[in-house]
Design a protein around this motif. Sequence first.
Motif, mmCIF file in Angstrom:
data_model
loop_
_atom_site.group_PDB
_atom_site.id
_atom_site.type_symbol
_atom_site.label_atom_id
_atom_site.label_comp_id
_atom_site.label_asym_id
_atom_site.label_seq_id
_atom_site.Cartn_x
_atom_site.Cartn_y
_atom_site.Cartn_z
ATOM 1 N N SER A 1 38.608 32.636 50.472
ATOM 2 C CA SER A 1 37.730 31.479 50.602
ATOM 3 C C SER A 1 36.969 31.418 51.923
ATOM 4 C CB SER A 1 38.550 30.192 50.442
ATOM 5 O OG SER A 1 39.492 30.067 51.508
ATOM 6 N N GLN A 2 37.288 32.272 52.884
ATOM 7 C CA GLN A 2 36.677 32.182 54.205
ATOM 8 C C GLN A 2 35.420 33.031 54.366
ATOM 9 O OE1 GLN A 2 37.952 30.016 56.596
ATOM 10 N NE2 GLN A 2 39.164 29.376 54.834
ATOM 11 N N GLY A 3 34.933 33.598 53.270
ATOM 12 C CA GLY A 3 33.724 34.412 53.340
ATOM 13 C C GLY A 3 33.610 35.287 52.115
ATOM 14 N N PRO A 4 32.542 36.076 52.038
ATOM 15 C CA PRO A 4 32.374 36.951 50.877
ATOM 16 C C PRO A 4 33.432 38.059 50.864
ATOM 17 C CG PRO A 4 30.526 37.190 52.416
ATOM 18 C CD PRO A 4 31.407 36.130 52.962
ATOM 19 N N PRO A 5 34.019 38.325 49.716
ATOM 20 C CA PRO A 5 35.029 39.387 49.637
ATOM 21 C C PRO A 5 34.388 40.773 49.663
ATOM 22 C CG PRO A 5 34.716 38.389 47.495
ATOM 23 C CD PRO A 5 33.873 37.613 48.455
ATOM 24 N N ARG A 6 35.183 41.732 50.029
ATOM 25 C CA ARG A 6 34.751 43.136 50.027
ATOM 26 C C ARG A 6 35.846 43.967 49.373
ATOM 27 N NH1 ARG A 6 33.996 47.401 55.006
ATOM 28 N NH2 ARG A 6 36.084 46.680 55.491
ATOM 29 N N LEU A 7 35.502 44.653 48.316
ATOM 30 C CA LEU A 7 36.388 45.592 47.633
ATOM 31 C C LEU A 7 35.809 46.975 47.901
ATOM 32 C CD1 LEU A 7 38.745 46.086 45.591
ATOM 33 C CD2 LEU A 7 37.003 46.015 43.802
ATOM 34 N N TYR A 8 36.583 47.831 48.560
ATOM 35 C CA TYR A 8 36.031 49.131 48.924
ATOM 36 C C TYR A 8 37.092 50.221 48.883
ATOM 37 C CZ TYR A 8 38.015 48.429 53.630
ATOM 38 O OH TYR A 8 38.856 48.222 54.691
ATOM 39 N N LEU A 9 36.621 51.462 48.873
ATOM 40 C CA LEU A 9 37.488 52.630 48.874
ATOM 41 C C LEU A 9 37.585 53.175 50.293
ATOM 42 C CD1 LEU A 9 36.192 54.519 45.719
ATOM 43 C CD2 LEU A 9 38.051 52.863 45.884
ATOM 44 N N MET A 10 38.804 53.501 50.716
ATOM 45 C CA MET A 10 39.036 54.134 52.011
ATOM 46 C C MET A 10 39.591 55.533 51.757
ATOM 47 S SD MET A 10 41.035 51.275 54.313
ATOM 48 C CE MET A 10 42.583 51.572 53.456
ATOM 49 N N ARG A 11 38.904 56.537 52.216
ATOM 50 C CA ARG A 11 39.427 57.908 52.137
ATOM 51 C C ARG A 11 40.034 58.214 53.504
ATOM 52 N NH1 ARG A 11 38.202 63.251 49.513
ATOM 53 N NH2 ARG A 11 38.671 64.766 51.126
ATOM 54 N N LEU A 12 41.337 58.412 53.528
ATOM 55 C CA LEU A 12 42.053 58.664 54.776
ATOM 56 C C LEU A 12 42.619 60.075 54.765
ATOM 57 C CD1 LEU A 12 43.999 55.288 54.999
ATOM 58 C CD2 LEU A 12 41.837 55.891 56.103
ATOM 59 N N GLU A 13 42.551 60.730 55.892
ATOM 60 C CA GLU A 13 43.098 62.073 56.030
ATOM 61 C C GLU A 13 44.562 61.995 56.428
ATOM 62 O OE1 GLU A 13 41.415 64.828 55.188
ATOM 63 O OE2 GLU A 13 39.729 63.529 54.668
ATOM 64 N N GLY A 14 45.360 62.903 55.903
ATOM 65 C CA GLY A 14 46.775 62.958 56.219
ATOM 66 C C GLY A 14 47.110 64.251 56.930
ATOM 67 N N THR B 1 43.972 36.996 52.680
ATOM 68 C CA THR B 1 44.988 37.859 52.095
ATOM 69 C C THR B 1 44.341 39.227 51.929
ATOM 70 O OG1 THR B 1 44.315 37.156 49.882
ATOM 71 C CG2 THR B 1 46.213 36.031 50.859
ATOM 72 N N GLN B 2 45.130 40.267 51.978
ATOM 73 C CA GLN B 2 44.603 41.622 51.838
ATOM 74 C C GLN B 2 45.393 42.331 50.761
ATOM 75 O OE1 GLN B 2 44.985 44.016 55.379
ATOM 76 N NE2 GLN B 2 43.615 45.583 54.617
ATOM 77 N N CYS B 3 44.695 43.121 49.943
ATOM 78 C CA CYS B 3 45.356 43.920 48.913
ATOM 79 C C CYS B 3 45.049 45.385 49.164
ATOM 80 C CB CYS B 3 44.853 43.528 47.525
ATOM 81 S SG CYS B 3 45.284 41.843 47.075
ATOM 82 N N LEU B 4 46.060 46.225 48.979
ATOM 83 C CA LEU B 4 45.922 47.648 49.247
ATOM 84 C C LEU B 4 46.719 48.446 48.225
ATOM 85 C CD1 LEU B 4 45.008 49.901 51.310
ATOM 86 C CD2 LEU B 4 47.267 49.606 52.332
ATOM 87 N N GLY B 5 46.132 49.521 47.737
ATOM 88 C CA GLY B 5 46.835 50.419 46.824
ATOM 89 C C GLY B 5 46.144 51.761 46.769
ATOM 90 N N ALA B 6 46.896 52.787 46.387
ATOM 91 C CA ALA B 6 46.334 54.129 46.248
ATOM 92 C C ALA B 6 45.566 54.219 44.939
ATOM 93 C CB ALA B 6 47.443 55.174 46.302
ATOM 94 N N GLU C 1 39.513 42.677 50.963
ATOM 95 C CA GLU C 1 39.582 41.748 52.092
ATOM 96 C C GLU C 1 38.230 41.053 52.176
ATOM 97 O OE1 GLU C 1 40.575 44.549 55.178
ATOM 98 O OE2 GLU C 1 38.510 45.180 55.428
ATOM 99 N N LEU C 2 37.917 40.424 53.287
ATOM 100 C CA LEU C 2 36.598 39.819 53.452
ATOM 101 C C LEU C 2 35.618 40.841 54.003
ATOM 102 C CD1 LEU C 2 37.491 36.317 54.954
ATOM 103 C CD2 LEU C 2 37.055 36.931 52.572
ATOM 104 N N ALA C 3 34.323 40.601 53.777
ATOM 105 C CA ALA C 3 33.289 41.537 54.213
ATOM 106 C C ALA C 3 33.319 41.768 55.722
ATOM 107 C CB ALA C 3 31.912 41.038 53.782
#
Length: 134
Positions: A13-26, A42-47, A106-108
Amino acid sequence: ATAGGIDASLDLSQGPPRLYLMRLEGPRELSVSMITRHQRVTQCLGALGEEKDFYLVVHQPGDEPSVGGLNAFRVPPRHFVKLHAGTWHAGPLWTRDEHRTFVNLELADTNITDHDCVDLVAGSIPLLVDAAAS
């Protein structure tokens, strides 16, 4: 209403949401020296599309995280995690030398206006986990 009480309750509710892909190196070491939080969302994260697990380190919301309050847990394949607003967190972490793609909600402007970091120690804190599972 939630589907049988199992849906995650999100606060975007505190701003526009952002749903995005993160490619991380291991690999991303199973240790932490810094921890971060987002107080407004609140933040959501999954592979994404991965048959592999990963680890997150969390600490309950509050002003100052402590080493003794850290909890590490394994996130199984095809699962997402919802972090309450203000939850301190580090990760995702895994040991295999490969990239992984994660979905993040998360938020934008979260990483610009709502990103507090704390240096926990002068080095890093190893996590005692079963690395064979990662």
